[in-house]
Design a protein around this motif. Structure first.
Motif, PDB file in Angstrom:
ATOM      1  N   UNK A  80       0.832  -1.212   0.000  1.00  0.00           N
ATOM      2  CA  UNK A  80       0.000   0.000   0.000  1.00  0.00           C
ATOM      3  C   UNK A  80       0.862   1.257   0.000  1.00  0.00           C
ATOM      4  N   UNK A  81       1.822   1.326   0.893  1.00  0.00           N
ATOM      5  CA  UNK A  81       2.615   2.548   1.055  1.00  0.00           C
ATOM      6  C   UNK A  81       3.523   2.828  -0.143  1.00  0.00           C
ATOM      7  N   UNK A  82       3.819   1.827  -0.960  1.00  0.00           N
ATOM      8  CA  UNK A  82       4.678   2.044  -2.127  1.00  0.00           C
ATOM      9  C   UNK A  82       4.032   2.935  -3.184  1.00  0.00           C
ATOM     10  N   UNK A  83       2.691   2.983  -3.218  1.00  0.00           N
ATOM     11  CA  UNK A  83       2.029   3.779  -4.250  1.00  0.00           C
ATOM     12  C   UNK A  83       1.114   4.868  -3.689  1.00  0.00           C
ATOM     13  N   UNK A  84       0.774   4.806  -2.425  1.00  0.00           N
ATOM     14  CA  UNK A  84      -0.161   5.778  -1.861  1.00  0.00           C
ATOM     15  C   UNK A  84       0.552   7.082  -1.528  1.00  0.00           C
ATOM     16  N   UNK A  85      -0.026   8.206  -1.967  1.00  0.00           N
ATOM     17  CA  UNK A  85       0.501   9.527  -1.668  1.00  0.00           C
ATOM     18  C   UNK A  85      -0.180  10.050  -0.400  1.00  0.00           C
ATOM     19  N   UNK A  86       0.566  10.207   0.672  1.00  0.00           N
ATOM     20  CA  UNK A  86      -0.010  10.595   1.954  1.00  0.00           C
ATOM     21  C   UNK A  86      -0.388  12.077   2.004  1.00  0.00           C
ATOM     22  N   UNK A  87       0.088  12.863   1.057  1.00  0.00           N
ATOM     23  CA  UNK A  87      -0.179  14.299   1.066  1.00  0.00           C
ATOM     24  C   UNK A  87      -1.408  14.685   0.248  1.00  0.00           C
ATOM     25  N   UNK A 159      -8.533  14.259  -2.076  1.00  0.00           N
ATOM     26  CA  UNK A 159      -8.028  14.339  -0.711  1.00  0.00           C
ATOM     27  C   UNK A 159      -6.767  15.193  -0.648  1.00  0.00           C
ATOM     28  N   UNK A 160      -6.812  16.214   0.196  1.00  0.00           N
ATOM     29  CA  UNK A 160      -5.654  17.063   0.455  1.00  0.00           C
ATOM     30  C   UNK A 160      -5.951  17.857   1.719  1.00  0.00           C
ATOM     31  N   UNK A 161      -4.949  18.107   2.541  1.00  0.00           N
ATOM     32  CA  UNK A 161      -5.177  18.840   3.781  1.00  0.00           C
ATOM     33  C   UNK A 161      -5.887  20.160   3.520  1.00  0.00           C
ATOM     34  N   UNK A 162      -7.029  20.344   4.180  1.00  0.00           N
ATOM     35  CA  UNK A 162      -7.787  21.577   4.053  1.00  0.00           C
ATOM     36  C   UNK A 162      -8.507  21.742   2.733  1.00  0.00           C
ATOM     37  N   UNK A 163      -8.475  20.730   1.885  1.00  0.00           N
ATOM     38  CA  UNK A 163      -9.056  20.864   0.540  1.00  0.00           C
ATOM     39  C   UNK A 163      -9.607  19.509   0.084  1.00  0.00           C
TER      40      UNK A 163
END
Length: 224
Positions: A80-87, A159-163
Motif C-alpha cells: 500500500x505505502x509504495x504507491x499511496x501519496x499521503x499528502x 483528498x488534500x489537507x484543508x481541501x
C-alpha cells in the motif's frame, strides 16, 4: 452460436406469491418441436438461482443452497505505502449496492475505526468521505442524490489537507476544509476497518490517482 455465453433472466415475483417456472425450449427458427439433425446441440452449465437485483459470479453448489462467503479486498503494508501519496490524491469508485439503506463501507485506515477515510453509498447519507482521527470525526462530506437499490453510481473523492471534495454521478461538488488522516497503512474494499461487515455491493471499478484532481474533473469523471 459457436461459443460460451452467459445469459440471465431477472424476474420480479408478485406480492401475493405463487410459483415461478422457467422452461428452456430449443427452436429451429420456425418451430419448437422438430426431429433435429442427429448431431447439432448445445451445452448448458452453471445454472444458478439467486435473490438480488443483478447476477453475481458463479457460486458452486452440490445439491443444496449455499451462502456466498463475504468477498473482501485488502492491500496492506508496503504493498500500500509504495504507491499511496499521503499528502494528496483522488479516489474513483464505481459501484452499486443491493440495499442503499444498509452498509457499503470501504476505507483507507490503520486497521482501526479511529483513524480512517471511509466512503459509502447510502440513501440516508452518501458519505464521500467520512474522515475520522483518533475516534473523533474531523470531516464529513455528503452527496445525496436519491440513490436506489442496484443502480450503479460513480463517486470521485479528492483528498488534500484543508481541501477535500467529492462528486457523485456528476453532481454538485461537496467540500470540507478538514485535514486528511496520515497514519494509515491499508486500503480495504468491501469491509470496515474493524469487524466482519457484510457489504452488499458490486464494485465495477476502483482507481487511484496520486494527486488532487480539480473539482471540475471530479464532476466530469463521474458523469454518465
Amino acid at each position: 452460436g459457436n461459443g460460451w455465453y452467459r445469459c440471465w433472466i431477472p424476474v420480479t415475483t408478485a406480492s401475493s406469491g405463487g410459483a415461478l417456472n422457467m422452461i428452456i425450449i430449443l427452436n429451429n427458427g420456425s418451430a419448437s418441436s422438430y426431429a433435429g439433425d442427429g448431431y447439432s446441440g448445445l451445452y448448458l452449465w452453471g445454472f444458478q438461482l439467486e435473490q438480488g437485483l443483478f447476477p453475481t459470479s458463479y457460486i458452486p453448489t452440490s445439491g443444496s443452497t449455499v451462502t456466498r462467503a463475504t468477498e473482501e479486498t485488502q492491500i496492506q503494508g508496503s504493498n500500500f505505502t509504495d504507491w499511496y501519496n499521503f499528502d494528496e490524491g483522488t479516489l474513483y469508485y464505481e459501484a452499486s449496492v443491493a440495499d442503499v439503506a444498509g452498509l457499503s463501507e470501504n476505507n483507507i485506515s490503520d486497521g482501526t475505526n479511529n483513524n480512517r477515510i471511509l466512503w459509502a453509498l447510502r440513501s440516508s447519507a452518501a458519505r464521500a468521505p467520512y474522515l475520522q482521527r483518533y475516534n473523533s470525526a474531523v470531516g464529513e462530506v455528503y452527496n445525496n442524490t436519491g440513490l436506489a437499490d442496484g443502480v450503479a453510481s460513480a463517486l470521485a473523492i479528492a483528498l488534500k489537507d484543508g481541501d477535500i471534495a467529492s462528486s457523485l454521478d456528476g453532481g454538485t461538488v461537496a467540500t470540507s476544509t478538514a485535514d486528511i488522516p496520515k497514519d494509515v497503512d491499508r486500503l480495504q474494499l468491501g469491509m470496515l476497518a474493524v469487524g466482519d461487515s457484510k457489504n452488499a455491493q458490486h464494485i465495477k471499478k476502483f482507481a487511484y490517482y496520486p494527486k488532487r484532481l480539480s473539482n471540475a474533473t471530479l464532476q466530469a469523471m463521474t458523469e454518465e
